[in-house]
Motif scaffolding. Structure first.
Motif, mmCIF file in Angstrom:
data_model
loop_
_atom_site.group_PDB
_atom_site.id
_atom_site.type_symbol
_atom_site.label_atom_id
_atom_site.label_comp_id
_atom_site.label_asym_id
_atom_site.label_seq_id
_atom_site.Cartn_x
_atom_site.Cartn_y
_atom_site.Cartn_z
ATOM 1 N N LEU A 1 0.850 -1.188 0.000
ATOM 2 C CA LEU A 1 0.000 0.000 0.000
ATOM 3 C C LEU A 1 0.885 1.236 0.000
ATOM 4 O O LEU A 1 1.744 1.403 0.869
ATOM 5 N N THR B 1 1.002 5.208 0.384
ATOM 6 C CA THR B 1 0.191 6.256 0.995
ATOM 7 C C THR B 1 1.090 7.418 1.403
ATOM 8 O O THR B 1 2.307 7.271 1.515
ATOM 9 N N HIS C 1 -5.112 10.272 -1.726
ATOM 10 C CA HIS C 1 -5.479 8.908 -2.083
ATOM 11 C C HIS C 1 -4.297 7.963 -1.838
ATOM 12 O O HIS C 1 -3.144 8.394 -1.744
ATOM 13 N N ALA C 2 -4.612 6.680 -1.764
ATOM 14 C CA ALA C 2 -3.618 5.633 -1.607
ATOM 15 C C ALA C 2 -3.781 4.631 -2.744
ATOM 16 O O ALA C 2 -4.870 4.482 -3.317
ATOM 17 N N ALA D 1 -3.231 0.619 -3.791
ATOM 18 C CA ALA D 1 -3.043 -0.738 -3.283
ATOM 19 C C ALA D 1 -2.597 -1.655 -4.407
ATOM 20 O O ALA D 1 -3.028 -1.519 -5.556
ATOM 21 N N ASP E 1 -7.691 8.328 1.177
ATOM 22 C CA ASP E 1 -6.893 7.990 2.365
ATOM 23 C C ASP E 1 -7.763 7.473 3.510
ATOM 24 O O ASP E 1 -7.320 6.620 4.296
ATOM 25 N N GLU F 1 -10.104 5.485 3.455
ATOM 26 C CA GLU F 1 -10.448 4.070 3.291
ATOM 27 C C GLU F 1 -9.215 3.175 3.263
ATOM 28 O O GLU F 1 -9.337 1.945 3.191
ATOM 29 N N ALA F 2 -8.023 3.784 3.286
ATOM 30 C CA ALA F 2 -6.800 3.013 3.089
ATOM 31 C C ALA F 2 -6.581 1.982 4.183
ATOM 32 O O ALA F 2 -6.103 0.866 3.921
ATOM 33 N N ARG F 3 -6.958 2.318 5.426
ATOM 34 C CA ARG F 3 -6.695 1.385 6.535
ATOM 35 C C ARG F 3 -7.442 0.074 6.362
ATOM 36 O O ARG F 3 -7.034 -0.970 6.896
ATOM 37 N N VAL G 1 3.375 -1.369 3.980
ATOM 38 C CA VAL G 1 2.897 -0.007 3.823
ATOM 39 C C VAL G 1 4.090 0.880 3.464
ATOM 40 O O VAL G 1 5.058 0.982 4.229
#
Length: 556
Positions: free
Chosen positions: A7, A9, A24-25, A27, A39, A41-43, A52
């Motif tokens: 990921l 980020t 944004h990130a 994946a 970002d 929702e990245a977790r 990461v």
């Protein structure tokens, strides 16, 4: 959404066109981009095994792709007598002598990388190398001129009575004896006596080049010379071996070399070779679906084909307008036949007459065959007449930019501009005009002719001057590109030319995770500081292929 393997980020994302995406990130699962999410929702994509990557303000971009490069030749020069870092004539000579002393078992001293602007008139003499006890043959950095010593000239049986070939010329002393520099096809006069290229050297050169290029964020390229060619080893066997050994990490489209003195029979040979290779190697690693046609030479030695004649050293107009290496009528027929056979054409077109002849050929192919997916492209484009600019879009031809050259520097200012017609400077590398005319862009380096670093070229494309230069932008500010356009040419633009826009060149879900991390973010610094942006990491198919931190640790 599935948990990511990797990921990215904490930095902006250049997706392949337009301004970067913030907040944004990205994946990655396996070799593919699996999601681009806010970002917030990245977790949800992070699991126990997720790596990461904190960009910490760096830019994430698609991996760069070079649309015109000679990797095997460049790698071989790294392993031979390499003059690319020479600062002047004396330094060049000293490096050759040092290499000869360090390699006493080599029958010939071979290599290249010397700069024309280091020598009077762009032509080094044989006498500079005559202290060396063996033949010496060194290609100029642009591979359009060859520097040799007297021993090499004697072995080749060349003397004052040797005529200039049709596609080149010999620098001569007052009595007509060769002076030591052989331009364009004249360099082929040594083919029968110089040692053949070693397959092992070519393979080692490819691997050395791949390491160099991946460290610059390059994850794919178009090799601008495969097949029979005298000045550069045919790289096909090196690529084939690298694939067999699982060591070719990038994806490559090879451009088969069109023999200048050959005819249309080459089309059948090239398509047969294309199809045979396609049955042997995976297309995602190597294709040879392109033909390279060298329409003209270069302006520094006055072989670039111009609409107006060159001037002499006194400013007088001469009868020389450069060379068209392929008869224009044959060129139109060849491109029409290649297009019909499903081959893409990659033109070396440097002078304004060469650009016109290449566009004439593309238009003839379109008229005869109708629209195709050929993606024919013209490389170099040093001088482009204003009338030709709209023809690119009309013919659906791509402009393949070597942007690093679009600046005032000694080779241009001393060996070229003084010998061209008035006003030619304003028609040099007219990138801005091409963009305003809606022309598709790709970008490359022509390495080892010049630096392979995409960020160096992008800096010049935006500024039209090299870092620290006090010169005015070459051709005026109207020819400067904006950063997003320059970045797109080096990513999605070249992916399009290479027929790889379906899975590379963009940061999109489902695309290969071929990525580069750049710091500082070039969009976050002044235009004059773009060159400071360097590669922190290069990722190929979801895995790190280069980490700057590892290099720094090795150097420590």
């Amino acid at each position: 959404m599935a948990v990511a393997d990797v990921l990215f980020t904490g930095g902006r994302i250049f997706t392949g066109a337009g301004l970067p995406l913030a907040g944004h990130a990205v994946a990655v699962i396996g070799d593919r981009i699996s999601a681009i999410v806010p970002d917030t929702e990245a977790r949800d994509l992070v699991g126990p095994a997720t790596e990461v990557v904190d960009l910490d303000g760096a830019l994430l971009s698609p991996g760069f792709q070079d649309a015109h490069i000679h990797p095997v030749a460049g790698g071989m020069e790294l392993l031979q007598c390499n003059l690319a870092g020479s600062v002047d004539a004396a330094d060049s000579v000293a490096r050759v002598k040092a290499y000869a002393a360090a390699n006493p078992a080599e029958a010939w001293i071979l290599g290249g990388g010397w700069s024309m602007d280091h020598f009077p008139g762009g032509a080094p003499s044989r006498a500079l190398l005559d202290d060396i006890d063996r033949p010496v043959l060194l290609l100029s950095r642009d591979h359009h001129s060859t520097w040799v010593n007297t021993a090499a000239i004697r072995l080749a049986g060349i003397d004052a009575s040797t005529p200039n070939p049709a596609d080149g010329w010999i620098e001569r002393e007052a009595d007509g004896h060769p002076a030591g520099t052989f331009h364009e096809g004249a360099g082929d006069l040594f083919n029968d006596v110089r040692p053949p290229h070693s397959d092992d050297l070519a393979f080692r050169g490819l691997l050395a080049a791949q390491d160099e290029l991946i460290a610059l964020g390059i994850t794919g390229w178009q090799d601008a010379m495969v097949g029979t060619a005298s000045i550069i080893a045919d790289p096909i066997e090196a690529y084939r071996r690298a694939i067999e050994e699982g060591r070719l990490l990038v994806h490559v489209n090879g451009a088969q070399w069109w023999e200048r003195d050959g005819g249309l029979e080459q089309v059948e040979r090239m398509t047969a070779r294309r199809d045979a290779l396609a049955a042997e190697v995976p297309a995602e690693r190597l294709t040879i679906t392109t033909t390279k046609i060298m329409v003209d030479g270069v302006a520094e030695n006055q072989t670039a084909a111009m609409l107006s004649p060159y001037k002499d050293a006194h400013g007088h107009v001469t009868h020389n307008s450069g060379l068209s290496f392929v008869d224009p009528a044959l060129l139109r027929g060849a491109v029409t036949a290649l297009d019909a056979a499903g081959m893409q054409v990659h033109f070396h077109a440097l002078g304004d007459r060469a650009v016109r002849e290449a566009l004439d050929a593309v238009e003839a192919a379109r008229a005869a065959n109708g629209p195709s997916d050929g993606r024919h492209h013209l490389a170099h484009l040093q001088v482009v007449d204003e009338a030709e600019v709209p023809r690119f879009a009309q013919a659906d031809a791509v402009a393949n930019l070597q942007a690093l050259w679009a600046t005032h520097e000694p080779q241009l200012d001393e060996l070229t501009l003084p010998f061209l017609r008035e006003g030619a400077e304003q028609r040099h590398y007219p990138f801005g005009d091409l963009v305003r005319a809606g022309v598709k862009l790709a970008a490359g380096s022509d390495w080892p002719v010049s630096s392979a670093d995409p960020m160096d070229a992008i800096h010049v494309a935006v500024n039209r001057s090299f870092p620290g230069s006090g010169a005015e932008p070459l051709g005026g500010e109207g020819q400067c590109l904006d950063l997003a356009t320059a970045m797109a040419a080096y990513t999605s633009g070249t992916a399009y030319v290479n027929h790889r826009e379906h899975d590379t060149g963009w940061i999109r879900e489902g695309y290969l995770a071929n990525l580069v991390v750049l710091s500082p973010d070039p969009f976050a610094v002044p235009a004059t500081e773009i060159h400071r942006s360097t590669v922190l990491s290069t990722w190929i198919e979801g895995r790190p292929a280069y980490l700057a931190s590892d290099t720094a640790e090795e150097a420590a």
